[in-house]
Write an enzyme that holds these catalytic residues in place. Structure first.
Site, PDB file in Angstrom:
ATOM      1  CG  HIS A 195      -1.908  -1.112   1.224  1.00 16.00           C
ATOM      2  ND1 HIS A 195      -2.299  -1.765   2.372  1.00 16.00           N
ATOM      3  CD2 HIS A 195      -2.582  -1.712   0.203  1.00 16.00           C
ATOM      4  CE1 HIS A 195      -3.176  -2.708   2.068  1.00 16.00           C
ATOM      5  NE2 HIS A 195      -3.358  -2.697   0.764  1.00 16.00           N
ATOM      6  CD  GLU A 218      -0.875   0.583   4.751  1.00 13.16           C
ATOM      7  OE1 GLU A 218      -0.174  -0.422   4.511  1.00 13.16           O
ATOM      8  OE2 GLU A 218      -2.082   0.502   5.033  1.00 13.16           O
ATOM      9  CD  GLU A 256      -2.147  -4.466  10.723  1.00 17.05           C
ATOM     10  OE1 GLU A 256      -2.655  -3.800  11.647  1.00 17.05           O
ATOM     11  OE2 GLU A 256      -2.797  -4.976   9.790  1.00 17.05           O
TER      12      GLU A 256
END
Length: 443
Positions: free
Chosen positions: A230, A233, A350
């Protein structure tokens, strides 16, 4: 050529929606309504026509207030989060309020203390705005979209100011970083082009290991790391750089890891999206992390290249005990978990756009570029524990780095399949009330 700003749209007026946004603003001069003549100091000039830039439209609300519209991801109007733009032709002590009015996300760390990034030509290091100057709310004047408003005071007339959602990490910066590593001619670092994106940007594949591990018949445990699926990010790229920096270092732990493991790293899976300033999608509007099951060689060439390599490396598909939630179908973790058997494990790391919690406390500390890279270095160190290689560190002396004389044999399919790890990137974190020094005398 100078352009005049439009008047502020009324509530419910179609001019307030995103349909009028066709691309990034380019040296867009905002002149007051009814003004004639050449632009003066204080008539702001907005620009986002640069790598990873994003700002689709500017409406002047009043002398001090501006509505800013994020350009949606290319070919996909659903995603409007990333912004990155410059402002120039400012007046000293000029105070403004910028409203970013068309966020597509309902939840945001801006509600919990996160603030936009700012730098200027005379202060090139990114800093966060003071959280007390940032507001995130649902606005009835913009079809009940979520709006992030921040106040700012320009203090140096000759400076060009740049604002961004998070620390930018561009495709070009990444290429320069890899070029610098390649010039060091390390015999345990190999760079190859696994494929190209739709716009013909490189999909780099890095191999970091002792050359002995690449010889025919060598027993191999493989750690496969991917990042930046992505494009918005950006913490993913800083973490990946930290992982790479540690693995190529002369630290005793790094040497043990190279001697016993083969690291395959594809640090930027969506180079087109990164270059274009998208938040989640590729050039063609695809969320690549939902297309692992059947990636197209022409629509998703980077995923296709990575999947082909993993299938080549591992020709024994079996069941998995990992999450089978249909919402996550097609993601990297679900695909790889389904492809590999019980001897292999797939994880997603994450990382927050904003802050981390110090162990044993409730204090939230905002991330810096260096903190993201330190996290990457620490992630790399954990493989020592994971593979139970700690006793090997005591046996390692620190030698001088060797130069690579010739390229070792090409990578062969592993005889022993090791851990395959997938590190896309980050999202949430807990709230923080940490205040920061105001970098620009904002009110």
């Amino acid at each position: 050529m100078a352009e005049r700003s439009q008047t502020a749209p009324e509530a419910g007026n179609d001019m307030g929606n995103d349909e009028a946004i066709g691309g990034n603003v380019s040296k867009y001069i905002v002149l007051p309504t009814g003004y004639c003549g050449q632009p003066k100091k204080g008539h702001l000039i907005f620009d986002a026509c640069f790598e990873s830039g994003n700002l689709g439209r500017v409406d002047q609300v009043s002398e001090f207030e501006y509505d800013l519209f994020i350009r949606p991801d290319t070919c996909n109007p659903r995603f409007r989060v990333w912004f990155n733009f410059t402002v120039e032709n400012v007046k000293e002590s000029q105070r403004v309020i910028f409203n970013i009015v068309n966020f597509s996300k309902t939840k945001s760390l801006y509600r919990d203390g996160m603030a936009p990034m700012v730098k200027s030509t005379s202060r090139p290091k990114w800093q966060r705005l003071p959280p007390k100057n940032v507001y995130y709310y649902r606005c009835p004047d913009h079809r009940k979209n979520y709006v992030m408003s921040f106040a700012f005071c320009f203090d140096r007339e000759e400076d060009i100011y740049q604002f961004a959602y998070c620390y930018p990490y561009t495709y070009t910066r990444f290429q320069h970083y890899l070029d610098s590593l390649q010039k060091r001619n390390m015999d345990y670092f190999f760079r190859e082009q696994l494929g190209q994106s739709v716009q013909q940007r490189q999909l780099d594949l890095l191999t970091i290991t002792s050359p002995e591990n690449l010889r025919e018949g060598a027993e191999q445990k493989v750690v496969f790391i991917t990042g930046r699926v992505h494009p918005g990010e950006t913490p993913s790229s800083f973490v990946c750089q930290g992982i790479i920096d540690f693995l190529i270092s002369q630290h005793p732990v790094a040497r043990v890891l190279r001697e016993h493991l083969v690291f395959k790293i594809a640090p930027m899976l969506n180079p087109d999206g990164v270059y274009l300033g998208n938040y989640r999608c590729s050039l063609m509007g695809f969320d690549l992390n939902r297309h692992w099951l059947d990636p197209s060689p022409w629509a998703h060439p980077t995923l296709h290249g990575v999947k082909q390599l993993i299938v080549q490396m591992y020709n024994d598909p079996s069941s998995t005990s990992f999450n089978r939630d249909a919402v996550k179908a097609g993601t990297g973790r679900r695909f790889l978990g389904g492809l590999l058997d019980h001897t292999s494990y797939c994880y997603t790391l994450e990382v927050s756009f904003y802050s981390y919690i110090i162990g044993g406390t409730t204090a939230a500390v905002p991330y810096t570029e260096e903190a993201y890279m330190k996290l990457g270095r620490n992630v790399a160190r954990t493989f020592l524990d994971y593979y139970r290689l700690n006793p090997m560190v005591e046996k390692v002396a620190i030698p001088m780095p060797r130069l690579r004389k010739e390229k070792p044999p090409p990578y062969k399919c592993p005889l022993l399949r090791g851990s395959a790890s997938n590190y896309p990137n980050g999202k949430g974190d807990k709230k923080s009330s940490v205040n920061h020094r105001d970098p620009s005398n904002s009110f």
